[in-house]
Design a protein around this motif. Structure first.
Motif, PDB file in Angstrom:
ATOM      1  N   THR A  63       0.841  -1.194   0.000  1.00  0.00           N
ATOM      2  CA  THR A  63       0.000   0.000   0.000  1.00  0.00           C
ATOM      3  C   THR A  63       0.876   1.244   0.000  1.00  0.00           C
ATOM      4  O   THR A  63       1.852   1.331   0.748  1.00  0.00           O
ATOM      5  N   ASP A  66      -0.515   7.174   0.066  1.00  0.00           N
ATOM      6  CA  ASP A  66      -1.852   7.773  -0.020  1.00  0.00           C
ATOM      7  C   ASP A  66      -2.952   6.810   0.400  1.00  0.00           C
ATOM      8  O   ASP A  66      -4.120   7.193   0.485  1.00  0.00           O
ATOM      9  N   HIS A  68      -3.746   4.035  -1.286  1.00  0.00           N
ATOM     10  CA  HIS A  68      -4.080   3.183  -2.423  1.00  0.00           C
ATOM     11  C   HIS A  68      -3.054   2.062  -2.569  1.00  0.00           C
ATOM     12  O   HIS A  68      -1.898   2.205  -2.124  1.00  0.00           O
ATOM     13  N   ARG A  70      -0.091   0.201  -4.226  1.00  0.00           N
ATOM     14  CA  ARG A  70       1.000   0.768  -5.010  1.00  0.00           C
ATOM     15  C   ARG A  70       0.761   0.517  -6.489  1.00  0.00           C
ATOM     16  O   ARG A  70       0.294  -0.555  -6.895  1.00  0.00           O
ATOM     17  N   ARG A  71       1.093   1.498  -7.290  1.00  0.00           N
ATOM     18  CA  ARG A  71       0.915   1.376  -8.730  1.00  0.00           C
ATOM     19  C   ARG A  71       2.006   0.510  -9.325  1.00  0.00           C
ATOM     20  O   ARG A  71       3.092   0.372  -8.767  1.00  0.00           O
ATOM     21  N   ARG A  83      -4.878  11.258  -7.389  1.00  0.00           N
ATOM     22  CA  ARG A  83      -5.754  10.401  -8.199  1.00  0.00           C
ATOM     23  C   ARG A  83      -7.201  10.773  -7.936  1.00  0.00           C
ATOM     24  O   ARG A  83      -7.603  10.966  -6.785  1.00  0.00           O
ATOM     25  N   TYR A 146      -4.991  11.206 -13.080  1.00  0.00           N
ATOM     26  CA  TYR A 146      -3.830  11.396 -12.224  1.00  0.00           C
ATOM     27  C   TYR A 146      -3.196  12.745 -12.546  1.00  0.00           C
ATOM     28  O   TYR A 146      -2.985  13.077 -13.719  1.00  0.00           O
ATOM     29  N   SER A 183     -16.140   4.140   3.094  1.00  0.00           N
ATOM     30  CA  SER A 183     -14.796   3.640   2.785  1.00  0.00           C
ATOM     31  C   SER A 183     -14.618   2.212   3.278  1.00  0.00           C
ATOM     32  O   SER A 183     -14.004   1.377   2.606  1.00  0.00           O
ATOM     33  N   ASN A 188     -11.997   1.019   0.625  1.00  0.00           N
ATOM     34  CA  ASN A 188     -11.271   2.119   0.005  1.00  0.00           C
ATOM     35  C   ASN A 188     -10.407   2.794   1.064  1.00  0.00           C
ATOM     36  O   ASN A 188     -10.912   3.496   1.931  1.00  0.00           O
ATOM     37  N   SER A 189      -9.103   2.588   0.987  1.00  0.00           N
ATOM     38  CA  SER A 189      -8.208   3.120   2.011  1.00  0.00           C
ATOM     39  C   SER A 189      -7.546   4.435   1.600  1.00  0.00           C
ATOM     40  O   SER A 189      -6.564   4.862   2.216  1.00  0.00           O
ATOM     41  N   HIS A 190      -8.075   5.100   0.577  1.00  0.00           N
ATOM     42  CA  HIS A 190      -7.528   6.392   0.168  1.00  0.00           C
ATOM     43  C   HIS A 190      -7.688   7.383   1.319  1.00  0.00           C
ATOM     44  O   HIS A 190      -8.797   7.670   1.759  1.00  0.00           O
ATOM     45  N   GLN A 211     -16.432  10.880  -1.152  1.00  0.00           N
ATOM     46  CA  GLN A 211     -16.124   9.952  -2.241  1.00  0.00           C
ATOM     47  C   GLN A 211     -17.058  10.176  -3.430  1.00  0.00           C
ATOM     48  O   GLN A 211     -18.282  10.216  -3.293  1.00  0.00           O
TER      49      GLN A 211
END
Length: 282
Positions: A63, A66, A68, A70-71, A83, A146, A183, A188-190, A211
């Motif tokens: 993670t 932020d 999310h 990881r990309r 994002r 983004y 969330s 959703n952990s943003h 959201q």
């Protein structure tokens, strides 16, 4: 990574299987203040409530800062930090039923570089297809933006005309509990939605961000509450953000030109600023 290599992620795909358990429907119905669950086992799942299923399950070590995942896994490693879920379109082929076994396939369809008014941005479009036990159920396209640009903070006038007058009307006041529970229900952990110090101190927002999917689901459910059954299509577009404490003025009704074949809706501030617009069609 060279930004041109981001297109290597086009076609990247992942598949998830899940039983559409009744509990998320009951929990989300409670969040929407319904008298009872919107659907029981064997009933059609309300439009857009499939967002309660096929949720991401990234390991904590995978993670990002932020919140999310990881990309560079399923989604491309876009270098821009911020994002946003800009909107999407869902086409319904047949209802999903609460309790049935279902399968979702997600595919990165495009990665587009653009120069916006406030700087460079990347738009990632992801397609989701879901099958139930009776075959294809829906096809959804989501647009993710983004950017490194400063956050868009709408200016509210001291007074304004207010939201438009429409046949359907519902007011929803946002608070930290609403945002946290949504969330949690969508995994959703943003951090911009529940971590006030991060949202304000790191990303520069004036408060916790409501959201976009929450507002979109409220608009889709506004149609359901007003008798729209089995729509063929739902689309929405985020125009400007809402923040925790804002009252969402949900308004909608039949489109004057299309009559009973199309319904348009919007989420407005108390002064009439449009935050999210949406459309249902038969």
């Amino acid at each position: 990574m060279n930004s041109s290599n981001l297109t290597d992620w086009i076609g990247n795909s992942e598949i998830r299987h899940q039983r559409l358990d009744p509990w998320p429907v009951a929990a989300f119905s409670a969040l929407f203040d319904l008298d009872g669950p919107a659907a029981e086992e064997g009933d059609p799942l309300p439009p857009m409530w499939h967002w309660l299923y096929f949720l991401p399950s990234a390991r904590r070590s995978e993670t990002g800062d932020d919140g999310h995942p990881r990309r560079g896994g399923f989604l491309p490693p876009v270098p821009q930090r911020r994002r946003m879920f800009a909107g999407g379109t869902t086409v319904f082929h047949r209802p999903l039923l609460v309790g049935e076994e279902a399968r979702q396939q997600a595919t990165v369809k495009s990665v587009t570089h653009k120069d916006g008014r406030s700087g460079a941005l990347v738009v990632v479009t992801v397609e989701y297809r879901i099958w139930g036990e009776g075959g294809p159920a829906l096809t959804e396209s989501q647009n993710l933006i983004y950017t490194d640009s400063p956050p868009s903070v709408p200016r509210e006038p001291a007074s304004g005309p207010g939201p438009p007058r429409r046949p359907w009307s519902q007011d929803v006041t946002t608070d930290p509990v609403l945002l946290f529970r949504f969330s949690a229900l969508t995994n959703n952990s943003h951090r911009i939605h529940y971590d006030h110090s991060y949202a304000t101190g790191v990303e520069g927002y004036p408060g916790l961000v409501v959201q976009g999917p929450l507002t979109a689901m409220l608009l889709a459910d506004l149609g359901r509450r007003n008798g729209v059954a089995g729509p063929a299509r739902f689309s929405f577009r985020a125009r400007s953000p809402f923040f925790c404490g804002d009252a969402l003025r949900l308004r909608g009704g039949p489109d004057e030109e299309a009559g009973t074949r199309r319904w348009t809706m919007g989420a407005y501030s108390e002064h009439g600023r449009l935050g999210v617009e949406a459309e249902l069609s038969a």
